[in-house]
Design a protein around this motif. Sequence first.
Motif, PDB file in Angstrom:
ATOM      1  N   ALA A  69      14.914 115.438  22.969  1.00  0.00           N
ATOM      2  CA  ALA A  69      14.414 114.728  24.505  1.00  0.00           C
ATOM      3  C   ALA A  69      14.989 114.015  24.328  1.00  0.00           C
ATOM      4  N   LEU A  70      15.326 113.337  23.729  1.00  0.00           N
ATOM      5  CA  LEU A  70      16.533 111.696  23.789  1.00  0.00           C
ATOM      6  C   LEU A  70      17.528 111.447  24.728  1.00  0.00           C
ATOM      7  N   CYS A  71      18.205 112.863  24.531  1.00  0.00           N
ATOM      8  CA  CYS A  71      20.255 113.158  25.342  1.00  0.00           C
ATOM      9  C   CYS A  71      19.494 113.562  26.183  1.00  0.00           C
ATOM     10  N   GLU A  72      18.226 113.838  26.562  1.00  0.00           N
ATOM     11  CA  GLU A  72      17.585 114.456  28.238  1.00  0.00           C
ATOM     12  C   GLU A  72      17.328 113.978  29.048  1.00  0.00           C
ATOM     13  N   GLY A  73      16.962 112.681  28.026  1.00  0.00           N
ATOM     14  CA  GLY A  73      16.593 111.233  28.831  1.00  0.00           C
ATOM     15  C   GLY A  73      17.757 110.335  29.058  1.00  0.00           C
ATOM     16  N   LYS A  74      18.753 110.599  28.399  1.00  0.00           N
ATOM     17  CA  LYS A  74      20.017 109.391  28.554  1.00  0.00           C
ATOM     18  C   LYS A  74      20.236 109.593  30.163  1.00  0.00           C
ATOM     19  N   SER A  75      20.997 108.418  30.589  1.00  0.00           N
ATOM     20  CA  SER A  75      21.034 108.571  32.250  1.00  0.00           C
ATOM     21  C   SER A  75      22.412 108.482  32.036  1.00  0.00           C
ATOM     22  N   LEU A 101      18.845 106.633  13.388  1.00  0.00           N
ATOM     23  CA  LEU A 101      19.385 108.192  13.299  1.00  0.00           C
ATOM     24  C   LEU A 101      20.598 108.012  14.712  1.00  0.00           C
ATOM     25  N   PRO A 102      21.764 108.431  14.069  1.00  0.00           N
ATOM     26  CA  PRO A 102      22.803 109.038  15.155  1.00  0.00           C
ATOM     27  C   PRO A 102      22.634 109.975  16.456  1.00  0.00           C
ATOM     28  N   LEU A 103      22.524 109.490  17.126  1.00  0.00           N
ATOM     29  CA  LEU A 103      21.974 110.806  18.672  1.00  0.00           C
ATOM     30  C   LEU A 103      23.222 111.802  18.875  1.00  0.00           C
ATOM     31  N   SER A 104      22.876 113.009  19.120  1.00  0.00           N
ATOM     32  CA  SER A 104      24.214 114.037  19.607  1.00  0.00           C
ATOM     33  C   SER A 104      24.791 113.534  20.869  1.00  0.00           C
ATOM     34  N   CYS A 105      23.833 112.560  21.772  1.00  0.00           N
ATOM     35  CA  CYS A 105      25.070 112.167  23.088  1.00  0.00           C
ATOM     36  C   CYS A 105      25.297 110.837  22.714  1.00  0.00           C
ATOM     37  N   GLY A 106      25.062 110.080  21.441  1.00  0.00           N
ATOM     38  CA  GLY A 106      25.878 108.429  21.580  1.00  0.00           C
ATOM     39  C   GLY A 106      24.934 107.978  21.213  1.00  0.00           C
ATOM     40  N   GLY A 107      24.933 106.742  20.274  1.00  0.00           N
ATOM     41  CA  GLY A 107      23.637 106.163  20.064  1.00  0.00           C
ATOM     42  C   GLY A 107      23.008 105.778  18.919  1.00  0.00           C
TER      43      GLY A 107
END
Length: 373
Positions: free
Chosen positions: A367-373, A313-319
Amino acid sequence: MTGKTRRWLSGVAGGVALVLAAGVSTPVATAAEQADHAATKAVLDQYLAQAGPGAAVHAGNAADAWTLTTGTARINENRPLTQDDHFRIGSQTKTFTAAVVLQLVDAKLVELDAPIGRYLPGVVTGAYDGNVITVRQLLQHTSGIVRDIRDAAANPDGTYPLAELVRSAMDEPALFPPGTKQEYSNVGYLVLGMLIERITGQSAGDAITDRIIKPLGLAETSFPAPKVRALADPYLPGYLGTRVGPFFFWVDATTATELSFWSTAGAMASTLDDLAEFYRALLGGRVFSAAALAEMRRTFPPSDAYGLALSKLPLSCGGVAWGHNGSLPTGHYSITLVTDDGRFASVVTNTNRFDSKPSAIDVANSALCEGKS
């Protein structure tokens, strides 16, 4: 999850019960807790309007884990969902099944590109050719085998042997020549269950337990024995039904399904916490070799979205994130996604509806994008 800080935000055997219930209030977390993950909480609340009586996301990274809930685990009560509630994981079972097959590949007991007929002679027959369909094609849904079982005969006690489930599907027309397209097949994963049993000499459930569940310490994850429909406590009741204005028409379906019918395609139970740990172990190289993981992540063109029981799954915040979703007529829908840098998000709702907007994928993405540093 050992070593992580956890922050809380926020069956009846036999038949089914139809319940008419007005909307229940959402359990409220403290203002500080909601503010920590306000963006994801907003998406989760929007998702609830299209999902079950309740929904939850358990997310975090290597250092921290948190859980957001909305709605209720049980209708007519104000009981938040938790990361430790047991529920049926549906097709997330396929990733456990694939993990065992890839361990057998590592042990050189199975070859990915060998025909399934080498290991199960006379099983994939009729409308299909087991001397052409490969193990890899079964794992990646490119075998052309029909999606679902239609007319299998149950045992006198109501359970279903794997061999009978597979046999009953062999007269269904092939969907396409093997390897030419990708279309989901539950039947293919039942064939893989037979492969596991033939190679290991164990029942598929015992093999998954001994090879995956126990070594990873997934104490809250289980493969049900035939006739066992109840979930361990605490559990998340599952509901089928619909909404009409402010009312919900829910049927409690938690124990309404004989799980041996789904077997290695979808029968298992777990928790949000255990599922996150399983996929983190998988992507972290703790389940099988790096070469096997590379094969699992090799996606099929042109969609480039699905490998061997692992979706990308491509993420909205990249990666990208990797994982799987699952639903079952027990009234559960879930998805777990993990990134290579250790972020994870596991989402569940207590109905099997998944065609919503926003979706559970949107919740996990937030949730995954919130956790991106």
